[in-house]
Design a protein around this motif. Structure first.
Motif, PDB file in Angstrom:
ATOM      1  N   LEU A  70       9.851  17.821 -21.020  1.00 21.50           N
ATOM      2  CA  LEU A  70       9.538  17.654 -19.598  1.00 21.50           C
ATOM      3  C   LEU A  70      10.243  18.761 -18.821  1.00 21.50           C
ATOM      4  CD1 LEU A  70       8.176  15.853 -17.460  1.00 21.50           C
ATOM      5  CD2 LEU A  70      10.312  14.555 -17.337  1.00 21.50           C
ATOM      6  N   ASP A  71       9.470  19.589 -18.135  1.00 20.06           N
ATOM      7  CA  ASP A  71      10.038  20.675 -17.341  1.00 20.06           C
ATOM      8  C   ASP A  71      10.605  20.134 -16.034  1.00 20.06           C
ATOM      9  OD1 ASP A  71       9.618  22.854 -19.018  1.00 20.06           O
ATOM     10  OD2 ASP A  71       7.514  23.012 -18.415  1.00 20.06           O
ATOM     11  N   VAL A  72      11.817  20.588 -15.706  1.00 15.48           N
ATOM     12  CA  VAL A  72      12.442  20.236 -14.430  1.00 15.48           C
ATOM     13  C   VAL A  72      12.197  21.395 -13.472  1.00 15.48           C
ATOM     14  CG1 VAL A  72      14.595  19.660 -13.266  1.00 15.48           C
ATOM     15  CG2 VAL A  72      14.213  18.896 -15.613  1.00 15.48           C
ATOM     16  N   PRO A  73      11.477  21.183 -12.402  1.00 19.27           N
ATOM     17  CA  PRO A  73      11.158  22.298 -11.496  1.00 19.27           C
ATOM     18  C   PRO A  73      12.396  22.864 -10.824  1.00 19.27           C
ATOM     19  CG  PRO A  73      10.500  20.207 -10.530  1.00 19.27           C
ATOM     20  CD  PRO A  73      10.919  19.905 -11.925  1.00 19.27           C
ATOM     21  N   SER A  74      12.273  24.106 -10.382  1.00 18.95           N
ATOM     22  CA  SER A  74      13.390  24.789  -9.732  1.00 18.95           C
ATOM     23  C   SER A  74      13.715  24.123  -8.393  1.00 18.95           C
ATOM     24  CB  SER A  74      13.033  26.267  -9.512  1.00 18.95           C
ATOM     25  OG  SER A  74      14.059  26.931  -8.826  1.00 18.95           O
ATOM     26  N   GLN A  75      15.018  24.014  -8.110  1.00 18.52           N
ATOM     27  CA  GLN A  75      15.463  23.436  -6.842  1.00 18.52           C
ATOM     28  C   GLN A  75      16.755  24.118  -6.404  1.00 18.52           C
ATOM     29  OE1 GLN A  75      16.930  19.394  -7.091  1.00 18.52           O
ATOM     30  NE2 GLN A  75      17.357  19.594  -9.272  1.00 18.52           N
ATOM     31  N   GLU A  76      17.009  24.097  -5.094  1.00 15.54           N
ATOM     32  CA  GLU A  76      18.218  24.692  -4.539  1.00 15.54           C
ATOM     33  C   GLU A  76      19.353  23.678  -4.552  1.00 15.54           C
ATOM     34  OE1 GLU A  76      17.506  26.290  -0.679  1.00 15.54           O
ATOM     35  OE2 GLU A  76      16.574  28.124  -1.452  1.00 15.54           O
ATOM     36  N   ILE A  77      20.540  24.152  -4.947  1.00 12.73           N
ATOM     37  CA  ILE A  77      21.717  23.293  -5.033  1.00 12.73           C
ATOM     38  C   ILE A  77      22.873  23.995  -4.326  1.00 12.73           C
ATOM     39  CG2 ILE A  77      23.415  22.279  -6.608  1.00 12.73           C
ATOM     40  CD1 ILE A  77      21.212  21.957  -8.654  1.00 12.73           C
ATOM     41  N   THR A  79      26.763  24.395  -4.117  1.00 11.40           N
ATOM     42  CA  THR A  79      27.929  24.163  -4.962  1.00 11.40           C
ATOM     43  C   THR A  79      29.122  23.699  -4.125  1.00 11.40           C
ATOM     44  OG1 THR A  79      28.665  26.465  -4.766  1.00 11.40           O
ATOM     45  CG2 THR A  79      27.131  25.939  -6.541  1.00 11.40           C
ATOM     46  N   LYS A  80      30.209  23.418  -4.807  1.00 16.47           N
ATOM     47  CA  LYS A  80      31.416  22.926  -4.150  1.00 16.47           C
ATOM     48  C   LYS A  80      31.991  23.955  -3.185  1.00 16.47           C
ATOM     49  CE  LYS A  80      35.911  20.882  -5.292  1.00 16.47           C
ATOM     50  NZ  LYS A  80      36.826  20.533  -6.429  1.00 16.47           N
ATOM     51  N   ASP A  81      31.835  25.262  -3.495  1.00 16.19           N
ATOM     52  CA  ASP A  81      32.336  26.315  -2.610  1.00 16.19           C
ATOM     53  C   ASP A  81      31.238  26.861  -1.702  1.00 16.19           C
ATOM     54  OD1 ASP A  81      30.953  27.346  -4.703  1.00 16.19           O
ATOM     55  OD2 ASP A  81      32.362  28.953  -5.154  1.00 16.19           O
ATOM     56  N   ASN A  82      30.201  26.013  -1.436  1.00 12.51           N
ATOM     57  CA  ASN A  82      29.153  26.299  -0.448  1.00 12.51           C
ATOM     58  C   ASN A  82      28.278  27.495  -0.817  1.00 12.51           C
ATOM     59  OD1 ASN A  82      29.982  24.166   1.251  1.00 12.51           O
ATOM     60  ND2 ASN A  82      31.560  25.468   2.180  1.00 12.51           N
ATOM     61  N   ALA A  83      28.094  27.744  -2.088  1.00 17.48           N
ATOM     62  CA  ALA A  83      27.149  28.764  -2.531  1.00 17.48           C
ATOM     63  C   ALA A  83      25.821  28.085  -2.865  1.00 17.48           C
ATOM     64  CB  ALA A  83      27.689  29.498  -3.756  1.00 17.48           C
ATOM     65  N   ILE A  84      24.717  28.727  -2.468  1.00 21.67           N
ATOM     66  CA  ILE A  84      23.383  28.157  -2.694  1.00 21.67           C
ATOM     67  C   ILE A  84      22.766  28.854  -3.906  1.00 21.67           C
ATOM     68  CG2 ILE A  84      21.098  27.793  -1.723  1.00 21.67           C
ATOM     69  CD1 ILE A  84      22.350  27.825   1.033  1.00 21.67           C
ATOM     70  N   VAL A  85      22.397  28.078  -4.896  1.00 19.46           N
ATOM     71  CA  VAL A  85      21.790  28.620  -6.117  1.00 19.46           C
ATOM     72  C   VAL A  85      20.520  27.847  -6.422  1.00 19.46           C
ATOM     73  CG1 VAL A  85      23.989  29.396  -7.092  1.00 19.46           C
ATOM     74  CG2 VAL A  85      23.201  27.083  -7.559  1.00 19.46           C
ATOM     75  N   ARG A  86      19.615  28.515  -7.129  1.00 24.37           N
ATOM     76  CA  ARG A  86      18.379  27.876  -7.592  1.00 24.37           C
ATOM     77  C   ARG A  86      18.522  27.587  -9.079  1.00 24.37           C
ATOM     78  NH1 ARG A  86      14.434  27.500  -4.003  1.00 24.37           N
ATOM     79  NH2 ARG A  86      13.056  26.776  -5.687  1.00 24.37           N
ATOM     80  N   VAL A  87      18.175  26.358  -9.455  1.00 28.35           N
ATOM     81  CA  VAL A  87      18.382  25.900 -10.832  1.00 28.35           C
ATOM     82  C   VAL A  87      17.122  25.204 -11.317  1.00 28.35           C
ATOM     83  CG1 VAL A  87      19.801  24.481 -12.345  1.00 28.35           C
ATOM     84  CG2 VAL A  87      20.823  25.548 -10.327  1.00 28.35           C
ATOM     85  N   ASP A  88      16.766  25.478 -12.577  1.00 28.29           N
ATOM     86  CA  ASP A  88      15.713  24.712 -13.234  1.00 28.29           C
ATOM     87  C   ASP A  88      16.178  24.365 -14.644  1.00 28.29           C
ATOM     88  OD1 ASP A  88      15.630  27.133 -14.457  1.00 28.29           O
ATOM     89  OD2 ASP A  88      13.536  27.569 -14.026  1.00 28.29           O
ATOM     90  N   GLY A  89      15.421  23.496 -15.297  1.00 28.04           N
ATOM     91  CA  GLY A  89      15.853  23.038 -16.606  1.00 28.04           C
ATOM     92  C   GLY A  89      14.728  22.409 -17.388  1.00 28.04           C
ATOM     93  N   VAL A  90      15.087  21.770 -18.496  1.00 19.96           N
ATOM     94  CA  VAL A  90      14.113  21.123 -19.352  1.00 19.96           C
ATOM     95  C   VAL A  90      14.772  19.895 -19.976  1.00 19.96           C
ATOM     96  CG1 VAL A  90      14.732  22.580 -21.328  1.00 19.96           C
ATOM     97  CG2 VAL A  90      12.488  21.482 -21.261  1.00 19.96           C
ATOM     98  N   ILE A 161      19.263  17.823 -22.618  1.00 16.36           N
ATOM     99  CA  ILE A 161      18.961  18.369 -21.300  1.00 16.36           C
ATOM    100  C   ILE A 161      19.557  19.770 -21.261  1.00 16.36           C
ATOM    101  CG2 ILE A 161      19.326  18.188 -18.816  1.00 16.36           C
ATOM    102  CD1 ILE A 161      19.433  15.213 -19.064  1.00 16.36           C
ATOM    103  N   GLU A 162      18.733  20.757 -20.989  1.00 14.89           N
ATOM    104  CA  GLU A 162      19.172  22.149 -20.982  1.00 14.89           C
ATOM    105  C   GLU A 162      18.884  22.790 -19.627  1.00 14.89           C
ATOM    106  OE1 GLU A 162      20.764  23.600 -23.376  1.00 14.89           O
ATOM    107  OE2 GLU A 162      20.539  22.073 -24.942  1.00 14.89           O
ATOM    108  N   ILE A 163      19.905  23.507 -19.125  1.00 14.97           N
ATOM    109  CA  ILE A 163      19.720  24.301 -17.907  1.00 14.97           C
ATOM    110  C   ILE A 163      19.082  25.623 -18.318  1.00 14.97           C
ATOM    111  CG2 ILE A 163      20.850  25.392 -15.945  1.00 14.97           C
ATOM    112  CD1 ILE A 163      20.900  22.361 -15.887  1.00 14.97           C
ATOM    113  N   LYS A 164      17.897  25.919 -17.795  1.00 14.12           N
ATOM    114  CA  LYS A 164      17.216  27.139 -18.189  1.00 14.12           C
ATOM    115  C   LYS A 164      17.730  28.353 -17.427  1.00 14.12           C
ATOM    116  CE  LYS A 164      12.875  26.019 -17.668  1.00 14.12           C
ATOM    117  NZ  LYS A 164      11.402  26.132 -17.750  1.00 14.12           N
ATOM    118  N   ASP A 165      17.850  28.240 -16.126  1.00 13.45           N
ATOM    119  CA  ASP A 165      18.214  29.416 -15.332  1.00 13.45           C
ATOM    120  C   ASP A 165      18.986  28.989 -14.095  1.00 13.45           C
ATOM    121  OD1 ASP A 165      18.386  32.059 -14.653  1.00 13.45           O
ATOM    122  OD2 ASP A 165      16.395  32.159 -13.720  1.00 13.45           O
TER     123      ASP A 165
END
Length: 310
Positions: A70-77, A79-90, A161-165
């Motif tokens: 099952l592909d997990v679509p990319s989403q913005e997260i 972080t604790k130090d207020n950095a915005i990253v895009r993450v997807d997974g499977v 569960i694997e973080i792809k990018d």
């Protein structure tokens, strides 16, 4: 009446075939079917040939029992130090209990997907960006524990569960590049300084060894000089003793030898003085010649005595 009997038999046979067809179910490998009787779950059909009660029973859900991706679509997260990253997974999961997967949750895949995305934001949002980029295994493990525990009542086993990018913003990537370059420059400077330090230590060690060897050489030389002076002093003492014995016996040549020796030493010291250029010597030549002749006679006498003893 007999004329309608064959038609009835044919109709009855057709109806029996239809019932048999409705009652026999073939389930493919990797699949399981749930059976409902008047809308209520009664049993699960496993792969192979199965029989149900026609009309009363019917197939409820067809559940895929194989491992599913099952592909997990990319989403913005954030972080604790207020950095915005895009993450997807499977997500890799497998249904273990088809009845629970069919009746405990509606839209199983959507439920697993939403559960994974929510916990992904929770886990990664509690970490700094540096931890996020360097601790993927820890993130995967924490996500697997949480999601697997939550899906257990649904008859599902979450396997991996694997973080792809993980994609930080461009300006953050540039800042990380500059930071990495500064860190490498720092390491290079430390290595150069360490090399210079080691070179200085080795040079100092070499100078120390050279100084030790030089000191040992001077010590050996001084020891040999002292030994030579000791031997010279012993020879002079023996010579003085011999002269004293000769003088005690009344030998005039011995007295002349002693006086001539001191006389010559005094003249040598005067001639070796650095500020002496001209040396005036009001000498009694005949006296000096007589003294030297006496020295020669004394030497001859000593040699003749030594030969006689041998």
């Amino acid at each position: 009446m007999l004329e309608g009997f064959p038609a009835f038999v044919v109709t009855l046979a057709i109806f029996a075939v239809i019932l048999i067809f409705l009652g026999v179910k073939s389930v493919s490998q990797g699949m399981e079917y749930t059976v409902e009787r008047f809308g209520r779950y009664t049993q699960t059909l496993t792969p192979g040939l199965n029989f149900i009660v026609p009309v009363i029973d019917r197939i409820g859900r067809k559940i895929n029992m194989m491992e599913t991706v099952l592909d997990v679509p990319s989403q913005e997260i954030i972080t604790k130090d207020n950095a915005i990253v895009r993450v997807d997974g499977v997500v890799f999961y497998q249904v273990l209990d088809s009845a629970k997967a069919a009746y405990e949750v509606n839209q199983l895949e959507l439920a697993i997907l939403q559960l994974t995305m929510t916990n992904l934001r929770t886990v990664m949002g509690s970490m700094d960006l540096d931890e996020l980029l360097s601790k993927r295994d820890e993130i995967n493990t924490r996500l697997l524990m949480v999601v697997d525990e939550a899906t257990t009542p649904w008859g599902v086993k979450v396997i991996r569960i694997e973080i792809k990018d993980i994609t930080p913003p461009k300006d953050l990537v540039d800042s990380m590049g500059r930071q990495m370059k500064a860190e490498r420059d720092k390491r290079a400077a430390i290595l150069v300084a360490e090399g210079e330090r080691q070179a200085a230590i080795l040079a100092a060690e070499g100078q120390k060894q050279a100084a030790i060897l030089e000191a040992e050489g001077r010590k050996e030389s001084a020891s040999r000089d002292a030994e030579a002076r000791e031997r010279l002093a012993q020879a002079e003492a023996r010579a003085t003793l011999m002269l004293s014995e000769a003088i005690g016996k009344g030998s005039v040549q011995a007295v002349n030898y002693f006086v001539a020796l001191k006389y010559v030493e005094a003249i040598t010291k005067l001639a070796a003085a650095p500020n002496q250029r001209v040396l005036l010597m009001p000498l009694d030549t005949s006296g000096l010649i007589g003294t030297l002749a006496g020295v020669a006679e004394l030497t001859q006498e000593a040699i003749s005595k030594a030969g006689a003893r041998s």
